[in-house]
Design a protein around this motif. Structure first.
Motif, PDB file in Angstrom:
ATOM      1  N   ASP A  76      31.302  45.538  36.890  1.00  0.00           N
ATOM      2  CA  ASP A  76      30.329  44.934  38.014  1.00  0.00           C
ATOM      3  C   ASP A  76      31.166  45.579  39.202  1.00  0.00           C
ATOM      4  N   GLU A  77      31.873  44.562  39.344  1.00  0.00           N
ATOM      5  CA  GLU A  77      32.260  44.039  40.306  1.00  0.00           C
ATOM      6  C   GLU A  77      33.540  45.019  40.751  1.00  0.00           C
ATOM      7  N   LEU A  78      33.412  46.320  40.033  1.00  0.00           N
ATOM      8  CA  LEU A  78      34.733  47.054  40.021  1.00  0.00           C
ATOM      9  C   LEU A  78      33.388  48.445  40.201  1.00  0.00           C
ATOM     10  N   ILE A  79      34.249  49.081  41.398  1.00  0.00           N
ATOM     11  CA  ILE A  79      33.477  50.602  41.746  1.00  0.00           C
ATOM     12  C   ILE A  79      34.248  51.712  41.661  1.00  0.00           C
ATOM     13  N   LEU A  80      33.527  52.379  40.569  1.00  0.00           N
ATOM     14  CA  LEU A  80      34.244  53.163  40.042  1.00  0.00           C
ATOM     15  C   LEU A  80      33.955  54.935  40.643  1.00  0.00           C
ATOM     16  N   GLY A  98      48.048  56.167  39.204  1.00  0.00           N
ATOM     17  CA  GLY A  98      47.123  55.688  40.800  1.00  0.00           C
ATOM     18  C   GLY A  98      47.933  54.076  41.522  1.00  0.00           C
ATOM     19  N   PRO A  99      47.659  54.730  42.895  1.00  0.00           N
ATOM     20  CA  PRO A  99      48.977  53.267  43.449  1.00  0.00           C
ATOM     21  C   PRO A  99      48.355  52.076  43.106  1.00  0.00           C
ATOM     22  N   PRO A 100      49.174  51.210  43.624  1.00  0.00           N
ATOM     23  CA  PRO A 100      49.389  49.981  43.218  1.00  0.00           C
ATOM     24  C   PRO A 100      47.586  49.532  44.483  1.00  0.00           C
ATOM     25  N   GLY A 101      47.325  48.948  43.488  1.00  0.00           N
ATOM     26  CA  GLY A 101      45.498  48.044  43.607  1.00  0.00           C
ATOM     27  C   GLY A 101      44.414  48.687  43.963  1.00  0.00           C
ATOM     28  N   THR A 102      44.835  49.996  42.842  1.00  0.00           N
ATOM     29  CA  THR A 102      43.911  50.756  42.984  1.00  0.00           C
ATOM     30  C   THR A 102      42.553  50.224  41.993  1.00  0.00           C
ATOM     31  N   GLY A 103      42.991  48.994  41.789  1.00  0.00           N
ATOM     32  CA  GLY A 103      42.371  48.601  39.571  1.00  0.00           C
ATOM     33  C   GLY A 103      42.614  48.833  38.293  1.00  0.00           C
ATOM     34  N   LYS A 104      43.916  49.373  38.543  1.00  0.00           N
ATOM     35  CA  LYS A 104      44.042  49.665  36.976  1.00  0.00           C
ATOM     36  C   LYS A 104      43.879  48.597  36.155  1.00  0.00           C
ATOM     37  N   THR A 105      44.198  47.412  36.851  1.00  0.00           N
ATOM     38  CA  THR A 105      44.309  45.943  36.026  1.00  0.00           C
ATOM     39  C   THR A 105      43.229  45.539  35.405  1.00  0.00           C
ATOM     40  N   SER A 106      42.387  45.389  36.901  1.00  0.00           N
ATOM     41  CA  SER A 106      41.313  44.764  36.899  1.00  0.00           C
ATOM     42  C   SER A 106      40.249  46.323  35.693  1.00  0.00           C
ATOM     43  N   PHE A 107      40.281  46.940  35.571  1.00  0.00           N
ATOM     44  CA  PHE A 107      39.373  47.713  35.087  1.00  0.00           C
ATOM     45  C   PHE A 107      40.040  47.596  33.405  1.00  0.00           C
ATOM     46  N   GLU A 139      31.291  50.408  49.218  1.00  0.00           N
ATOM     47  CA  GLU A 139      30.499  49.951  48.047  1.00  0.00           C
ATOM     48  C   GLU A 139      31.337  48.609  47.662  1.00  0.00           C
ATOM     49  N   ILE A 140      33.106  48.780  48.372  1.00  0.00           N
ATOM     50  CA  ILE A 140      33.620  47.599  47.364  1.00  0.00           C
ATOM     51  C   ILE A 140      33.470  46.706  48.609  1.00  0.00           C
ATOM     52  N   LEU A 141      33.992  46.532  50.065  1.00  0.00           N
ATOM     53  CA  LEU A 141      33.257  45.562  51.133  1.00  0.00           C
ATOM     54  C   LEU A 141      32.031  44.885  50.398  1.00  0.00           C
ATOM     55  N   THR A 151      43.281  50.705  49.306  1.00  0.00           N
ATOM     56  CA  THR A 151      43.576  50.314  48.656  1.00  0.00           C
ATOM     57  C   THR A 151      41.946  48.985  48.106  1.00  0.00           C
ATOM     58  N   GLY A 152      41.647  49.186  47.467  1.00  0.00           N
ATOM     59  CA  GLY A 152      40.558  47.970  46.825  1.00  0.00           C
ATOM     60  C   GLY A 152      41.341  46.313  47.284  1.00  0.00           C
ATOM     61  N   SER A 153      43.111  46.395  47.093  1.00  0.00           N
ATOM     62  CA  SER A 153      43.259  45.624  46.750  1.00  0.00           C
ATOM     63  C   SER A 153      42.975  45.491  48.046  1.00  0.00           C
ATOM     64  N   ASP A 154      43.515  45.941  49.029  1.00  0.00           N
ATOM     65  CA  ASP A 154      43.933  45.712  50.236  1.00  0.00           C
ATOM     66  C   ASP A 154      42.882  45.348  50.893  1.00  0.00           C
ATOM     67  N   LEU A 155      41.506  45.966  50.777  1.00  0.00           N
ATOM     68  CA  LEU A 155      39.872  45.506  51.742  1.00  0.00           C
ATOM     69  C   LEU A 155      39.424  44.143  50.965  1.00  0.00           C
ATOM     70  N   ARG A 156      40.473  43.332  49.976  1.00  0.00           N
ATOM     71  CA  ARG A 156      40.617  42.072  49.554  1.00  0.00           C
ATOM     72  C   ARG A 156      41.485  41.207  49.978  1.00  0.00           C
ATOM     73  N   MET A 157      42.297  41.836  50.539  1.00  0.00           N
ATOM     74  CA  MET A 157      43.144  41.151  51.725  1.00  0.00           C
ATOM     75  C   MET A 157      42.751  41.350  52.922  1.00  0.00           C
TER      76      MET A 157
HETATM   77  N1  LIG Z   1      37.665  50.495  43.123  1.00  0.00           N
HETATM   78  C1  LIG Z   1      37.757  48.657  42.889  1.00  0.00           C
HETATM   79  N2  LIG Z   1      36.446  48.773  42.709  1.00  0.00           N
HETATM   80  C2  LIG Z   1      36.595  47.023  43.322  1.00  0.00           C
HETATM   81  N3  LIG Z   1      37.939  45.675  43.241  1.00  0.00           N
HETATM   82  C3  LIG Z   1      38.765  46.568  43.320  1.00  0.00           C
HETATM   83  C4  LIG Z   1      38.966  48.663  43.348  1.00  0.00           C
HETATM   84  N4  LIG Z   1      40.118  48.540  42.858  1.00  0.00           N
HETATM   85  C5  LIG Z   1      40.650  47.765  43.139  1.00  0.00           C
HETATM   86  N5  LIG Z   1      39.971  45.925  43.809  1.00  0.00           N
HETATM   87  C6  LIG Z   1      40.491  44.597  43.485  1.00  0.00           C
HETATM   88  O1  LIG Z   1      41.592  45.003  43.798  1.00  0.00           O
HETATM   89  C7  LIG Z   1      42.824  44.297  43.776  1.00  0.00           C
HETATM   90  C8  LIG Z   1      43.253  44.520  43.116  1.00  0.00           C
HETATM   91  O2  LIG Z   1      42.989  45.371  41.838  1.00  0.00           O
HETATM   92  P1  LIG Z   1      44.228  45.148  40.319  1.00  0.00           P
HETATM   93  O3  LIG Z   1      43.692  45.929  39.416  1.00  0.00           O
HETATM   94  O4  LIG Z   1      45.339  44.510  40.757  1.00  0.00           O
HETATM   95  O5  LIG Z   1      45.086  47.089  40.714  1.00  0.00           O
HETATM   96  P2  LIG Z   1      46.164  47.820  40.212  1.00  0.00           P
HETATM   97  O6  LIG Z   1      46.359  46.870  38.777  1.00  0.00           O
HETATM   98  O7  LIG Z   1      45.555  49.553  40.033  1.00  0.00           O
HETATM   99  O8  LIG Z   1      47.243  46.887  40.634  1.00  0.00           O
HETATM  100  C9  LIG Z   1      41.600  43.612  42.042  1.00  0.00           C
HETATM  101  O9  LIG Z   1      41.180  42.210  43.104  1.00  0.00           O
HETATM  102  C10 LIG Z   1      40.399  44.355  43.091  1.00  0.00           C
HETATM  103  O10 LIG Z   1      39.063  43.148  42.337  1.00  0.00           O
END
Ligand SMILES: Nc1ncnc2c1ncn2[C@@H]1O[C@H](COP(=O)(O)OP(=O)(O)O)[C@@H](O)[C@H]1O
Ligand SMILES: [Mg+2]
Length: 435
Positions: free
Chosen positions: A186-190, A226-235, A360-362, A386-392
């Motif tokens: 529920d913290e991932l925007i898909l 997908g590019p780095p930081g788009t949520g693959k590991t998190s998913f 939504e991610i923000l 990317t999502g990761s950029d927004l976190r940063m």
């Molecule tokens: N779609 C998303 N929704 C919410 N957070 C995201 C999303 N994509 C990336 N993030 C955030 O960015 C950070 C890095 O994501 P990560 O899963 O490591 O990406 P990847 O494995 O694709 O490089 C995580 O903290 C994650 O929460």
């Protein structure tokens, strides 16, 4: 009466009911009670459970069990403590009375709704069956044994005892229990497509037997692109939590050895390791590290051998047979060999988030942070982030606010953070433009 009293009585009731009811299994015991009772050899909590003073101390940190079992200065009528052996139990014949007393106490209901053993008793065993309590519902929320660290430790213990080099294998992967995973769905925007893929993966796992019966063994191999930081590991991690199965994380750079023969062996070892954790998710990150196009490399013959080993290992792994859901992640699509592509039954695209998704991610990240900011405006300014950029960006904004002695964010903090992020990534781009 204190919460310590309820802790002890809940344990005594749980033990008594679990021992008596044949239908109840280890997964019905709440994890806080299950942990200290866990037997790593049998990977079970054997019946009967025999509570005692030591167990109660380990479980709840309660030293004075007699004291905890006093109500208004008088000993609890339905339990006995054996002064000699230290055993503690419900007095013979008093289970129903003790359970009735327990149910009336403040806070008892919350405990029942988190304890399938108790829910079973109150909904279908006790005299007055409580129609508002559903055993099935409570049981479905209780994390199964596979979600616990003890489960993983039991398997690791077995690996270390075996004749093989189980301990050595553990260096090739990180293994996490779902209860240790921080990421959550529920913290991932898909995207809609991703949600759809998620559903398909869940259904494949739930219907493993069906797939076996109809002879379709080739399911449960998924490629995240997908590019780095788009949520693959998190998913992948969030999925481990959602499905309550461990995740075995493999980085191909970790198993690549300077001796290529060793790399091939490591590939076989890490797949064998994952199969020991049935059921589990095997997450192969940096998949392109090895699985690159076979013609595009200098060390042609050697790399080819490793790629072939990897492909064979993938072929020989099955969700239906081995309980391993294989997820591989890659940043580059172009580098992958056609033979690699063919092996995956689902490809999930991780793209840079759209305008709406960025908002939504923000909003999701800001849920726990004080302040009133216009996330739609920030989303507009962060195209290609990317999502990761927004976190940063948010982390930077929080630091800026702290410099100013504030815990609350204001719009300007975020605006500044975006500017500095743009500047930094601009620098990065010019520095590497030659590449
Ligand atoms: N779609 C998303 N929704 C919410 N957070 C995201 C999303 N994509 C990336 N993030 C955030 O960015 C950070 C890095 O994501 P990560 O899963 O490591 O990406 P990847 O494995 O694709 O490089 C995580 O903290 C994650 O929460
Ligand atoms: Mg990653």
């Amino acid at each position: 009466m204190t919460s310590e009293t309820l802790d002890v009585v809940e344990l005594l009731l749980t033990a008594e009911i679990y021992n008596e009811q044949d239908d109840l299994i280890v997964n019905d015991i709440p994890s806080k009670i299950r942990r200290p009772l866990w037997d790593s050899k049998t990977r079970n909590v054997a019946k009967p459970i025999k509570p005692g003073k030591t167990m109660i101390k380990n479980m709840f940190g309660i030293d004075d069990v007699e004291g905890a079992l006093k109500i208004n200065g008088k000993p609890f009528a339905y339990a006995v403590v054996d002064a000699y052996t230290g055993s503690v139990r419900i007095t013979a014949g008093s289970l129903d009375a003790a359970a009735e007393w327990f149910k009336k106490q403040e806070g008892a209901r919350d405990r029942i709704l988190e304890n399938p053993v108790l829910a079973y008793y109150y909904s279908s065993v006790s005299e007055e069956k409580d129609g508002n309590i559903s055993y099935e519902e409570v049981a479905s929320k209780n994390p199964p044994k596979e979600a616990s660290r003890e489960w993983i430790e039991s398997i690791i213990e077995e690996l270390s005892e075996g004749k093989g080099n189980g301990r050595e294998w553990l260096k090739l992967a990180y293994i996490k229990a779902p209860e240790e995973v921080r990421e959550s769905m529920d913290e991932l925007i898909l995207t809609e497509r991703q949600k759809n893929e998620l559903q398909k993966i869940e259904l494949a796992i739930k219907n493993k037997e069906h797939f076996r019966n109809i002879g379709l063994y080739d399911i449960g191999k998924v490629l995240f692109v997908g590019p780095p930081g788009t949520g693959k590991t998190s998913f992948a991690r969030a999925l481990s939590k959602k499905l309550s199965i461990p995740i075995v994380e493999v980085h191909l750079s970790m198993i690549t050895d300077q001796y290529l023969g060793e790399t091939s062996k490591n590939i076989d070892r890490v797949f064998a390791l994952a199969k020991k954790f049935d059921p589990c998710i095997m997450f192969i990150d940096e998949f392109d590290f090895i699985a690159t196009s076979r013609t595009a490399n200098d060390e042609h013959a050697a790399i080819k051998q490793a790629v072939n080993t990897l492909l064979k290992a993938i072929d020989n792994t099955s969700l239906v047979e081995d309980g391993v859901l294989l997820i591989a992640a890659t940043n580059h699509t172009k580098k992958l060999d056609e033979a690699v592509w063919r092996r995956f039954d689902e490809i999930v695209d991780f793209e840079r988030p759209t305008l709406d998704m960025r908002k939504e991610i923000l909003d999701t990240i800001l849920r726990k942070i004080e302040g009133n900011v216009d996330t739609a405006a920030i989303a507009k300014k962060t195209e290609d982030y990317t999502g990761s950029d927004l976190r940063m960006v948010i982390r930077e904004a929080v630091l800026t606010a702290l410099l100013d002695n504030r815990y609350e964010l204001v719009q300007e903090d975020l605006d500044k953070a975006v500017k500095s992020f743009d500047r930094r990534s601009g620098l990065k781009m010019t520095a590497f433009i030659e590449e």
